[in-house]
Scaffold this active site. Sequence first.
Site, PDB file in Angstrom:
ATOM      1  N   THR A  45       0.833  -1.202   0.000  1.00  0.00           N
ATOM      2  CA  THR A  45       0.000   0.000   0.000  1.00  0.00           C
ATOM      3  C   THR A  45       0.867   1.250   0.000  1.00  0.00           C
ATOM      4  OG1 THR A  45      -1.762  -1.131   1.185  1.00  0.00           O
ATOM      5  CG2 THR A  45      -1.787   1.267   1.261  1.00  0.00           C
ATOM      6  N   HIS A  48       2.038   1.911  -3.445  1.00  0.00           N
ATOM      7  CA  HIS A  48       0.988   2.569  -4.250  1.00  0.00           C
ATOM      8  C   HIS A  48       1.002   4.076  -3.993  1.00  0.00           C
ATOM      9  CE1 HIS A  48      -0.969  -0.942  -5.934  1.00  0.00           C
ATOM     10  NE2 HIS A  48      -1.077  -1.502  -4.741  1.00  0.00           N
TER      11      HIS A  48
END
Length: 347
Positions: A45, A48
Amino acid sequence: MMSGKMKALIKAAGEPGAVCDLVPIPEIGQREVLIKVKAASICGTDVHIYNWDEWAKNRVKPPYVFGHEFSGEVAAVGENVSSVKEGDFVSAETHFVCGKCIPCLTGKQHVCSNTMILGVDTEGCFAEYVKVPESNIWKNPPGMPEDLASIQEPLGNAVHTVLSGIAAGSKTAIVGCGPIGLMAVAVAKTAGASQVIAIDKNEYRLELAVKMGATATISIEKEDTLKNVSALTNGEGADLVCEMSGHPTAICQSLKMAANGGRVHILSLPEHPVCIDMTNDIVFKGLTVQGITGRKMFETWRQVSDLLHSGAIQIKPVITHHFSLEEYEKGFELMREGQCGKVILIP
């Protein structure tokens, strides 16, 4: 209460990259805990967010401190905090839940309708200090290594994914050998899977999967995945398939490689809708397909902590690199290239 400045890794603007700079030490409320971060690990995450992809553009709001996996020492507590004290060695559940919606009231806090995530929706842990609600604190056993303690949150994802269905004696396939997929290999092996088949295109991570306990590996760029799974399982297919890659082709293949009456657990987050053959690959096969999100609070945390503290699971090989917070670019580049397992940042 503490005041002053601290080092932090900041998602400064809506563009790729991040900045290491000084920011104010967080101020805590009556039921909050301030933690001096000892180790923080990089999650997919976080990559990202670092890359500033479409998901990040639609979710996070710079500037802010990101990061959510950590261990540390309690530095200060709010006046109404009673369950922890200064000096305690802790980690934290990163999903902040409301406690009032129907899922929360019926023991399903991990699917709270109003979840906020540390380091995604709030200020995170890539810093010298982070604040967390008292209700999210998890006390670590004395002597647990700081880097291992920092990866309990993602290990919890792997434990939740594997142990939500059959594991002991099962033929298990792990599709996608990123850090959580590698942890899932170790969890499946520890739980007594008769076979653990690791599937990926990255040779570095397939080698790591063997160290984590995989009984067989399949390189999708060199081998026919479905034929190999069939051959390894005497034509029956895998009893349990854990999909960790998020790739549309891999998701479809996960359904096809599952045994009739088997289970497919999906932890991955595809960026776009995925087209599947529901009739032939789910209905006629009698599959159970389960979406996995977060960790059960705090059932999964207890499983993770006990597995690590007892030595029942050997997870250390998944941690491949340590860097100072200022060397964050090296860590993120390794993650982007896939030439690492878990990367730890030390503030």
